[in-house]
Design a protein around this motif. Structure first.
Motif, PDB file in Angstrom:
ATOM      1  N   GLY A 130     -14.017  -5.389 -28.132  1.00 17.20           N
ATOM      2  CA  GLY A 130     -14.799  -6.065 -27.090  1.00 17.20           C
ATOM      3  C   GLY A 130     -14.031  -6.323 -25.807  1.00 17.20           C
ATOM      4  O   GLY A 130     -14.582  -6.209 -24.705  1.00 17.20           O
ATOM      5  N   GLY A 131     -12.745  -6.673 -25.912  1.00 13.90           N
ATOM      6  CA  GLY A 131     -11.936  -6.975 -24.711  1.00 13.90           C
ATOM      7  C   GLY A 131     -11.816  -5.776 -23.797  1.00 13.90           C
ATOM      8  O   GLY A 131     -12.001  -5.881 -22.569  1.00 13.90           O
ATOM      9  N   LEU A 132     -11.525  -4.607 -24.407  1.00 12.45           N
ATOM     10  CA  LEU A 132     -11.386  -3.367 -23.618  1.00 12.45           C
ATOM     11  C   LEU A 132     -12.724  -2.998 -22.974  1.00 12.45           C
ATOM     12  O   LEU A 132     -12.781  -2.580 -21.809  1.00 12.45           O
ATOM     13  N   VAL A 133     -13.803  -3.180 -23.730  1.00 16.47           N
ATOM     14  CA  VAL A 133     -15.154  -2.902 -23.209  1.00 16.47           C
ATOM     15  C   VAL A 133     -15.429  -3.760 -21.974  1.00 16.47           C
ATOM     16  O   VAL A 133     -15.892  -3.279 -20.940  1.00 16.47           O
ATOM     17  N   MET A 134     -15.115  -5.077 -22.082  1.00 20.80           N
ATOM     18  CA  MET A 134     -15.351  -5.989 -20.954  1.00 20.80           C
ATOM     19  C   MET A 134     -14.541  -5.590 -19.724  1.00 20.80           C
ATOM     20  O   MET A 134     -15.048  -5.581 -18.604  1.00 20.80           O
ATOM     21  N   ALA A 135     -13.260  -5.257 -19.950  1.00 23.42           N
ATOM     22  CA  ALA A 135     -12.370  -4.913 -18.830  1.00 23.42           C
ATOM     23  C   ALA A 135     -12.878  -3.671 -18.095  1.00 23.42           C
ATOM     24  O   ALA A 135     -12.989  -3.658 -16.855  1.00 23.42           O
ATOM     25  N   LEU A 136     -13.228  -2.623 -18.850  1.00 23.95           N
ATOM     26  CA  LEU A 136     -13.677  -1.371 -18.222  1.00 23.95           C
ATOM     27  C   LEU A 136     -15.052  -1.529 -17.577  1.00 23.95           C
ATOM     28  O   LEU A 136     -15.314  -0.963 -16.516  1.00 23.95           O
ATOM     29  N   ALA A 137     -15.932  -2.316 -18.213  1.00 29.11           N
ATOM     30  CA  ALA A 137     -17.258  -2.540 -17.624  1.00 29.11           C
ATOM     31  C   ALA A 137     -17.139  -3.358 -16.336  1.00 29.11           C
ATOM     32  O   ALA A 137     -17.894  -3.145 -15.382  1.00 29.11           O
ATOM     33  N   GLY A 138     -16.186  -4.283 -16.302  1.00 31.58           N
ATOM     34  CA  GLY A 138     -15.932  -5.056 -15.071  1.00 31.58           C
ATOM     35  C   GLY A 138     -15.464  -4.157 -13.942  1.00 31.58           C
ATOM     36  O   GLY A 138     -15.933  -4.265 -12.794  1.00 31.58           O
ATOM     37  N   PHE A 139     -14.552  -3.229 -14.270  1.00 29.43           N
ATOM     38  CA  PHE A 139     -14.077  -2.240 -13.296  1.00 29.43           C
ATOM     39  C   PHE A 139     -15.250  -1.378 -12.812  1.00 29.43           C
ATOM     40  O   PHE A 139     -15.412  -1.110 -11.617  1.00 29.43           O
ATOM     41  N   ALA A 140     -16.106  -0.978 -13.784  1.00 34.62           N
ATOM     42  CA  ALA A 140     -17.273  -0.140 -13.449  1.00 34.62           C
ATOM     43  C   ALA A 140     -18.208  -0.857 -12.484  1.00 34.62           C
ATOM     44  O   ALA A 140     -18.743  -0.247 -11.553  1.00 34.62           O
ATOM     45  N   LEU A 141     -18.400  -2.157 -12.714  1.00 32.16           N
ATOM     46  CA  LEU A 141     -19.291  -2.932 -11.851  1.00 32.16           C
ATOM     47  C   LEU A 141     -18.801  -2.906 -10.401  1.00 32.16           C
ATOM     48  O   LEU A 141     -19.578  -2.688  -9.464  1.00 32.16           O
ATOM     49  N   LEU A 142     -17.492  -3.088 -10.218  1.00 31.73           N
ATOM     50  CA  LEU A 142     -16.908  -3.034  -8.861  1.00 31.73           C
ATOM     51  C   LEU A 142     -17.131  -1.666  -8.226  1.00 31.73           C
ATOM     52  O   LEU A 142     -17.505  -1.558  -7.059  1.00 31.73           O
ATOM     53  N   VAL A 143     -16.904  -0.608  -9.009  1.00 34.27           N
ATOM     54  CA  VAL A 143     -17.066   0.758  -8.489  1.00 34.27           C
ATOM     55  C   VAL A 143     -18.531   1.030  -8.133  1.00 34.27           C
ATOM     56  O   VAL A 143     -18.834   1.613  -7.092  1.00 34.27           O
ATOM     57  N   ASP A 144     -19.444   0.593  -9.011  1.00 39.33           N
ATOM     58  CA  ASP A 144     -20.877   0.804  -8.749  1.00 39.33           C
ATOM     59  C   ASP A 144     -21.296   0.155  -7.438  1.00 39.33           C
ATOM     60  O   ASP A 144     -22.018   0.747  -6.625  1.00 39.33           O
ATOM     61  N   LEU A 145     -20.850  -1.077  -7.239  1.00 43.11           N
ATOM     62  CA  LEU A 145     -21.225  -1.799  -6.018  1.00 43.11           C
ATOM     63  C   LEU A 145     -20.581  -1.153  -4.790  1.00 43.11           C
ATOM     64  O   LEU A 145     -21.219  -1.022  -3.738  1.00 43.11           O
ATOM     65  N   ALA A 146     -19.334  -0.706  -4.930  1.00 42.61           N
ATOM     66  CA  ALA A 146     -18.649  -0.030  -3.813  1.00 42.61           C
ATOM     67  C   ALA A 146     -19.357   1.278  -3.466  1.00 42.61           C
ATOM     68  O   ALA A 146     -19.569   1.603  -2.289  1.00 42.61           O
TER      69      ALA A 146
END
Length: 319
Positions: A130-146
């Motif tokens: 779960g921790g790795l999933v959260m970290a990568l999804a958080g990174f993805a969210l930033l990229v999606d918005l950018a």
């Protein structure tokens, strides 16, 4: 493609003015968006395999579809700037419509595949990091918005880039969901969250496709522009001075910005030119149709004009 010349060619076309101002800036923005999305896709798919999370892989594949959508958008934008030639008399504007349609078909295939994968995991959910999933999804969210910010200006002018832009917004929402799923797995060990989220992501992708594919399909099938009223067009043409009848009407969209019409007018008098001019002016002014082909015929050349007016009007509307 339209590489060294596309920008100069675009200036000769109807929408060339827009391309002249924003074309190169837009291309650069799309180029950056593609690069960032490809990097994110690799990170999410590798991370998903390590964490054993289909939701993270699903998010990664959705991001890959965004990157591919942007590649299609980029290529189609360049093609759409090519000048019309005698052989390609409408120019390349419809390249964008084809690109958007291909993109939607790919998304349907991806979402069905994700749903099948997720259903297989519902019965026996694997342990997910779960921790790795959260970290990568958080990174993805930033990229999606950018990415959404990078292509936002171009999205207003192109059905094709709007498709890519909407995928990015959907991705941002999906990434938020994956973060929540990762938190549930990390805090409570609720591994079922992963396949359930994957099914939800699949449904989100399909819902977006269903919302967006209709107008694109209409353009490909040469249907009348959305909101147009063929009966009203015929009635307006028949009301013109010197026009005894109108039939054989076809309305279609050349691309997102240009509508076209072809129609037969029955004109008893000899002043064909002024009637044709008046008809073209009416179509442009009242119906937004700038590209009209009008065939004028005297009543005796159209013995079944009255019959045509009834039968062919109905036939023409189907097109």
């Amino acid at each position: 493609m339209a590489d060294p010349h596309g920008h100069a060619h675009g200036q000769g076309k109807g929408q060339g003015h827009h391309h002249h101002h924003h074309g190169l800036d837009g291309d650069r923005a799309i180029g950056w968006a593609v690069a960032v999305n490809l990097a994110l896709t690799v990170a999410q798919i590798v991370g998903g395999l390590i964490a054993d999370s289909t939701a993270l892989i699903a998010d990664g594949i959705h991001n890959l579809s965004d990157a591919l959508a942007l590649v299609l958008a980029f290529g189609a934008r360049r093609l759409a700037r090519r000048a019309a030639t005698p052989e390609w008399s409408f120019g390349w504007g419809r390249a964008e419509i084809v690109a958007a349609f291909v993109n939607y078909l790919a998304l349907i295939a991806i979402s069905v595949w994700l749903a099948i994968e997720a259903l297989g995991r519902l019965a026996d959910p694997p342990q997910v990091a779960g921790g790795l999933v959260m970290a990568l999804a958080g990174f993805a969210l930033l990229v999606d918005l950018a990415t959404a910010a990078l292509v936002w200006r171009q999205a207003k002018d192109s059905v094709n880039i709007r498709a890519a832009f909407l995928h990015n917004l959907a991705d941002a929402g999906v990434s938020v969901a994956v973060i929540i799923g990762g938190a549930l797995i990390w805090a409570f060990g609720w591994n079922l969250a992963d396949p359930i989220l994957t099914l939800a992501i699949s449904a989100v992708i399909l819902w977006h496709v269903v919302q967006q594919v209709g107008p694109v399909f209409r353009m490909l099938m040469l249907a009348a522009p959305p909101g147009s009223d063929p009966e009203a067009v015929l009635a307006a043409l028949r009301g013109l001075e010197g026009v005894a009848g109108a039939h054989h009407l076809h309305l279609w969209q050349i691309d997102e910005k240009r509508a076209a019409a072809s129609v037969h007018l029955v004109v008893p008098g000899a002043d064909y030119l002024s009637v044709t001019r008046a008809a073209k002016a009416l179509l442009a002014r009242d119906f937004g149709i700038d590209h009209a082909t009008i065939e004028v015929e005297p009543p005796d050349a159209c013995a079944d004009a009255a019959q045509d007016a009834a039968a062919q009007d109905h036939h023409g509307h189907g097109h």
